[in-house]
Design a protein around this motif. Structure first.
Motif: not given
Ligand SMILES: Cc1cc2nc3c(=O)[nH]c(=O)nc-3n(C[C@H](O)[C@H](O)[C@H](O)COP(=O)(O)OP(=O)(O)OC[C@H]3O[C@@H](n4cnc5c(N)ncnc54)[C@H](O)[C@@H]3O)c2cc1C
Ligand code: FES
Ligand code: FES
Lengths: 158, 285
Positions: B24-33, B104-106, B117-119
């Motif tokens: 799994a790729i982790l960016a901001g993690g606000t979905d993944l975590l 969070c990231t776009m 997804a908002d963006s």
């Protein structure tokens, strides 16, 4: 699971720990570092009770991995007072009775401090939007907003 | 489970490609975590991309802006992108709370592949492209080609979105994004619309892109809606045609958040309102 060794700074002091790769920073703070000020209300980013700052950025520590904070600077509620001297926000929360059970309070204080750092003179609406990531089941929010306004006034020297 | 935080895109791709299990790729993690915590994903390897310098930058280039995949909502909001693409930045800044904005990231929003997804509608309306790096070669695709259904993407094993490209803005251009939520904050879009316009010197719409969120399995680019307003000054007749084209494109679900009928109707209403804001921002009167 192999442990991850992490060196970081918490409230200005160096801290080291070994955590699981999927262990939230919140659990590290509470269970490994003994800092139980940040609370777990939901564990999914909704309530803000676990709010801390990482390199100055306000985050939910339940949605950060302990493994991520290598070399970062973490600030928690435990570092907010200066010894026995409460931060103005802490004092105003008491004066305005902006807490009942207190579970949400550390998160609100950390979030409010982050808000005032970016905007020293927020409107009531800005405070309410700024703190929308923090939930309180007891106070009904009004007293929290008043406490933040009052603390902001004092901190501005107005 | 392993956690890795490589310092280059190449190293990240190598880690992902070599992993035999799930990664799994982790960016901001606000979905993944949230999904990790819930036990919905059990990766053997987590690759954190936030230590990759190229993914943390916003660059102004000859053809527009390049926004790194690990740029947070807060960083985007404070950047030069806001003036050129206010609709995109506002959409990204609607995601979650101040705490979520710090993370969070776009690209995470895009690759999580939620139809709400908002963006994403704002990015689709903007004509944004995703730069994808993989084991074979770099490819650049329109953002609307990333999600293939709720939670599914067209990315192959080992592929990472490195950045998003937003085109350069000509004179008299504007964009806007609106969502409907029953609360005023911290909620998932029931319906949403993004519109991007370019006007000619007389205020006539010369170019348009219209995108809708939460009304189909993926965010929709609605070409007939754009066609309905090109050549107009957004008079009522053109706006009505725009709304009708949007409603016609919807194939939403019925759930506790909104009925099919409601989503279909509101999609048109929001597209109209977003178009008016975009028109104003482009200097139209
Ligand atoms: C309290 C709360 C409120 C929220 N409110 C909203 C809201 O209002 N609107 C909204 O749209 N969303 C909302 N979300 C969802 C989430 O915050 C967003 O989707 C966010 O943009 C995800 O970005 P991220 O960087 O945190 O993604 P991550 O969780 O890091 O990643 C999301 C997914 O994308 C993949 N991914 C990440 N980066 C890449 C990359 N570079 N290449 C390939 N794949 C990648 C990950 O593997 C994962 O599957 C909310 C979440 C929370 C917890
Ligand atoms: S415990 Fe982290 S947001 Fe609720
Ligand atoms: S004081 Fe009890 S939740 Fe806020």
């Amino acid at each position: 699971m192999a442990g991850v060794h992490v060196s970081t700074t918490v409230n200005g002091d160096p801290a080291e720990f070994v955590c699981d790769p999927d262990e939230p920073l919140l659990d590290v703070l509470r269970n490994r570092l003994g800092l139980t000020g940040a609370k777990e209300g939901c564990g999914t980013g909704d309530c803000g009770a676990c709010s801390v700052t990482v390199d100055g950025e306000l985050v939910c520590s339940c949605l950060v991995l302990g493994a991520e904070v290598e070399g970062r600077k973490i600030e928690t509620i435990e570092g907010m007072a200066d010894g026995d001297k409460l931060h103005p926000l802490q004092r105003k929360f008491i004066e305005h009775a902006a807490l009942q059970c207190g579970i949400c309070t550390p998160g609100f204080l950390i979030a409010a401090r982050a808000l005032l750092k970016k905007n020293a003179n927020p409107t009531e609406e800005e405070i309410r939007f700024g703190l929308a990531g923090n939930l309180c089941r007891c106070t009904g929010y009004d007293k929290i907003v008043r406490a933040v306004q009052d603390a902001a006034r004092e901190m501005r020297g107005a | 489970m392993r956690y890795e935080a490589p310092s280059s895109t190449k190293a990240a791709v190598t880690l992902l490609t070599k992993e035999k299990g799930k990664s799994a790729i982790l960016a901001g993690g606000t979905d993944l975590l949230v999904r990790l915590k819930g036990g919905f994903v059990e990766p053997d390897l987590i690759v954190d991309i936030k230590r990759i310098p190229a993914m943390r930058e916003i660059k102004k280039t000859a053809s527009g802006f390049q926004v790194g995949a690990a740029v947070s909502g807060n960083e985007l909001g404070a950047s030069v992108v806001k003036k050129a693409w206010p609709g995109v930045v506002e959409a990204a800044n609607l995601i979650g709370s101040k705490q979520v904005q710090g993370r969070c990231t776009m690209v995470g929003n895009l690759c999580n592949a939620s139809p709400a997804a908002d963006s994403v509608p704002a990015l689709v309306a903007a004509g944004a492209h995703a730069v994808i790096v993989g084991p074979k070669k770099k490819r650049t695709v329109p953002v609307e080609k990333i999600a293939t259904g709720p939670g599914r993407t067209s990315l192959a094993k080992g592929e990472i979105v490195e950045s998003l490209l937003l085109p350069k803005r000509p004179a008299r251009a504007g964009d806007a994004y609106l969502r409907f939520i029953p609360r005023s904050e911290m909620d998932i879009a029931v319906v949403s619309a993004g519109v991007s316009l370019v006007l000619d010197a007389k205020g006539v719409v010369k170019e348009a892109r219209v995108a809708l969120g939460a009304v189909a399995p993926t965010v929709l680019l609605v070409a007939p809606a754009a066609k309905a307003i090109i050549g107009s000054k957004l008079d009522d007749a053109a706006l009505d045609k725009l709304a009708a084209a949007c409603s016609a494109a919807c194939s939403p679900i019925d759930d506790k958040r909104g009925t099919i009928e409601f989503r279909t109707k509101v999609a048109g209403v929001l597209a109209k309102r977003a178009a008016k804001i975009a028109y104003q921002r482009a200097g139209g009167k």
